[in-house]
Design a protein around this motif. Structure first.
Motif, PDB file in Angstrom:
ATOM      1  N   ASP A  11       0.785  -1.239   0.000  1.00 47.17           N
ATOM      2  CA  ASP A  11       0.000   0.000   0.000  1.00 47.17           C
ATOM      3  C   ASP A  11       0.814   1.286   0.000  1.00 47.17           C
ATOM      4  O   ASP A  11       0.242   2.373  -0.129  1.00 47.17           O
ATOM      5  CB  ASP A  11      -0.940   0.016   1.211  1.00 47.17           C
ATOM      6  N   GLY A  12       2.122   1.210   0.179  1.00 45.63           N
ATOM      7  CA  GLY A  12       2.944   2.406   0.162  1.00 45.63           C
ATOM      8  C   GLY A  12       3.201   2.875  -1.259  1.00 45.63           C
ATOM      9  O   GLY A  12       3.223   2.077  -2.189  1.00 45.63           O
ATOM     10  N   THR A  13       3.372   4.176  -1.442  1.00 49.01           N
ATOM     11  CA  THR A  13       3.726   4.722  -2.749  1.00 49.01           C
ATOM     12  C   THR A  13       4.902   5.677  -2.591  1.00 49.01           C
ATOM     13  O   THR A  13       4.985   6.404  -1.603  1.00 49.01           O
ATOM     14  CB  THR A  13       2.543   5.458  -3.421  1.00 49.01           C
ATOM     15  N   VAL A  14       5.788   5.634  -3.573  1.00 54.04           N
ATOM     16  CA  VAL A  14       6.953   6.501  -3.554  1.00 54.04           C
ATOM     17  C   VAL A  14       6.657   7.728  -4.411  1.00 54.04           C
ATOM     18  O   VAL A  14       6.234   7.605  -5.559  1.00 54.04           O
ATOM     19  CB  VAL A  14       8.198   5.759  -4.081  1.00 54.04           C
ATOM     20  N   LYS A  15       6.891   8.889  -3.816  1.00 56.34           N
ATOM     21  CA  LYS A  15       6.690  10.163  -4.511  1.00 56.34           C
ATOM     22  C   LYS A  15       8.054  10.783  -4.807  1.00 56.34           C
ATOM     23  O   LYS A  15       9.042  10.448  -4.151  1.00 56.34           O
ATOM     24  CB  LYS A  15       5.866  11.121  -3.626  1.00 56.34           C
ATOM     25  N   PRO A  16       8.119  11.695  -5.765  1.00 60.35           N
ATOM     26  CA  PRO A  16       9.391  12.360  -6.059  1.00 60.35           C
ATOM     27  C   PRO A  16       9.998  12.998  -4.797  1.00 60.35           C
ATOM     28  O   PRO A  16       9.271  13.471  -3.922  1.00 60.35           O
ATOM     29  CB  PRO A  16       9.007  13.437  -7.085  1.00 60.35           C
ATOM     30  N   GLY A  17      11.320  12.989  -4.733  1.00 60.51           N
ATOM     31  CA  GLY A  17      12.010  13.571  -3.585  1.00 60.51           C
ATOM     32  C   GLY A  17      12.198  12.590  -2.446  1.00 60.51           C
ATOM     33  O   GLY A  17      12.375  12.999  -1.292  1.00 60.51           O
ATOM     34  N   ASN A  18      12.134  11.284  -2.739  1.00 60.62           N
ATOM     35  CA  ASN A  18      12.292  10.236  -1.718  1.00 60.62           C
ATOM     36  C   ASN A  18      11.259  10.316  -0.595  1.00 60.62           C
ATOM     37  O   ASN A  18      11.567  10.120   0.571  1.00 60.62           O
ATOM     38  CB  ASN A  18      13.705  10.264  -1.124  1.00 60.62           C
ATOM     39  N   VAL A  19      10.032  10.612  -0.974  1.00 55.11           N
ATOM     40  CA  VAL A  19       8.929  10.643  -0.015  1.00 55.11           C
ATOM     41  C   VAL A  19       8.145   9.343  -0.159  1.00 55.11           C
ATOM     42  O   VAL A  19       7.688   8.998  -1.249  1.00 55.11           O
ATOM     43  CB  VAL A  19       7.999  11.856  -0.258  1.00 55.11           C
ATOM     44  N   LEU A  20       8.024   8.613   0.950  1.00 61.13           N
ATOM     45  CA  LEU A  20       7.237   7.383   0.976  1.00 61.13           C
ATOM     46  C   LEU A  20       5.897   7.691   1.615  1.00 61.13           C
ATOM     47  O   LEU A  20       5.838   8.090   2.779  1.00 61.13           O
ATOM     48  CB  LEU A  20       7.965   6.290   1.766  1.00 61.13           C
ATOM     49  N   LYS A  21       4.834   7.527   0.855  1.00 63.74           N
ATOM     50  CA  LYS A  21       3.486   7.777   1.382  1.00 63.74           C
ATOM     51  C   LYS A  21       2.919   6.467   1.924  1.00 63.74           C
ATOM     52  O   LYS A  21       2.783   5.497   1.201  1.00 63.74           O
ATOM     53  CB  LYS A  21       2.569   8.344   0.303  1.00 63.74           C
ATOM     54  N   VAL A  22       2.634   6.482   3.207  1.00 67.11           N
ATOM     55  CA  VAL A  22       2.001   5.346   3.876  1.00 67.11           C
ATOM     56  C   VAL A  22       0.756   5.834   4.608  1.00 67.11           C
ATOM     57  O   VAL A  22       0.355   5.283   5.628  1.00 67.11           O
ATOM     58  CB  VAL A  22       2.991   4.633   4.832  1.00 67.11           C
ATOM     59  N   ASP A  23       0.155   6.869   4.035  1.00 66.50           N
ATOM     60  CA  ASP A  23      -0.972   7.514   4.712  1.00 66.50           C
ATOM     61  C   ASP A  23      -2.250   6.691   4.696  1.00 66.50           C
ATOM     62  O   ASP A  23      -3.171   6.980   5.451  1.00 66.50           O
ATOM     63  CB  ASP A  23      -1.220   8.917   4.154  1.00 66.50           C
ATOM     64  N   SER A  24      -2.311   5.626   3.916  1.00 64.01           N
ATOM     65  CA  SER A  24      -3.519   4.794   3.916  1.00 64.01           C
ATOM     66  C   SER A  24      -3.556   3.835   5.104  1.00 64.01           C
ATOM     67  O   SER A  24      -4.595   3.241   5.390  1.00 64.01           O
ATOM     68  CB  SER A  24      -3.632   4.007   2.609  1.00 64.01           C
ATOM     69  N   PHE A  25      -2.417   3.690   5.832  1.00 66.46           N
ATOM     70  CA  PHE A  25      -2.430   2.765   6.967  1.00 66.46           C
ATOM     71  C   PHE A  25      -1.627   3.222   8.183  1.00 66.46           C
ATOM     72  O   PHE A  25      -1.760   2.658   9.252  1.00 66.46           O
ATOM     73  CB  PHE A  25      -1.937   1.371   6.538  1.00 66.46           C
ATOM     74  N   LEU A  26      -0.808   4.283   8.054  1.00 61.56           N
ATOM     75  CA  LEU A  26       0.054   4.633   9.185  1.00 61.56           C
ATOM     76  C   LEU A  26      -0.115   6.052   9.700  1.00 61.56           C
ATOM     77  O   LEU A  26      -0.132   6.261  10.912  1.00 61.56           O
ATOM     78  CB  LEU A  26       1.530   4.403   8.804  1.00 61.56           C
ATOM     79  N   ASN A  27      -0.212   7.044   8.823  1.00 65.54           N
ATOM     80  CA  ASN A  27      -0.168   8.397   9.363  1.00 65.54           C
ATOM     81  C   ASN A  27      -1.210   9.365   8.808  1.00 65.54           C
ATOM     82  O   ASN A  27      -1.041  10.565   8.899  1.00 65.54           O
ATOM     83  CB  ASN A  27       1.236   8.987   9.237  1.00 65.54           C
ATOM     84  N   HIS A  28      -2.266   8.874   8.260  1.00 71.92           N
ATOM     85  CA  HIS A  28      -3.436   9.700   7.945  1.00 71.92           C
ATOM     86  C   HIS A  28      -4.666   8.873   8.300  1.00 71.92           C
ATOM     87  O   HIS A  28      -5.400   9.203   9.200  1.00 71.92           O
ATOM     88  CB  HIS A  28      -3.432  10.137   6.476  1.00 71.92           C
TER      89      HIS A  28
END
Length: 190
Positions: A11-28
């Motif tokens: 479920d994680g997605t990598v965004k430009p600038g080495n940002v890992l989005k885990v907002d669907s399960f960890l921090n949103h």
């Protein structure tokens, strides 16, 4: 922690600038069953420490710290990013630069909630450059408290934060360490 690594890959997605989005399960949006397992793992890793307080920084670390705290049977205190009118009395503060938000701010904690008698475990969701943890360590030191260690859910091992914190002599336990990240893949350290 395999369960966490699997979830990051799914479920994680990598965004430009080495940002890992885990907002669907960890921090949103927070998967409480997963975070409950994370809390149990932090208790297992730091079971030899006489923790009396868990300290985190607002906002994403609070939920994780609260669930971990139930296994230690201790309170959670968190450093605030803004000074509000209900923050009365003397405070500790430290300057922190956020990797994700690209801003510098002061984190503040009331002196009522941390003192020399405390044995502190730091908990946070991410470790990138280590600035947030360094700020929390500064507050622990200013309070005269004992730092037992730091528990991180996801460490970006290819950034300098983990090395900086470990070189300070801090016991650092990260549940998932990412060694490399690109738009199409990420690799974990074993």
């Amino acid at each position: 922690m395999d369960l966490l690594k699997e979830r990051i890959l799914k479920d994680g997605t990598v965004k430009p600038g080495n940002v890992l989005k885990v907002d669907s399960f960890l921090n949103h949006q927070m998967d409480i069953q997963l975070i409950n397992e994370i809390g149990k793992e932090f208790k297992r890793l730091f079971s030899d420490c006489p923790v009396t307080k868990i300290l985190t920084i607002e906002a994403s670390g609070i939920g994780i710290a609260c669930i971990a705290a139930q296994y230690f049977n201790v309170p959670v205190v968190f450093a605030k990013k803004t000074h509000t009118i209900n923050l009365d009395g003397e405070t500790y503060s430290a300057r922190v630069q956020s990797f994700t938000h690209q801003t510098v701010y002061d984190v503040i904690l009331s002196k009522k909630y941390l003192g020399p008698e405390d044995h502190v475990l730091l908990i946070d969701d991410f470790l990138a450059n280590g600035c947030a943890l360094q700020g929390l360590i500064e507050i622990v030191n200013e309070a005269g408290a004992t730092l037992e260690g730091a528990g991180i859910v996801i460490e970006k091992g290819f950034q300098s934060g983990g090395k900086i914190i470990r070189d300070m002599g801090v016991r650092l336990e990260s549940l998932a360490i990412i060694d490399s990240m690109s738009d199409s893949s990420l690799t974990f350290r074993n």
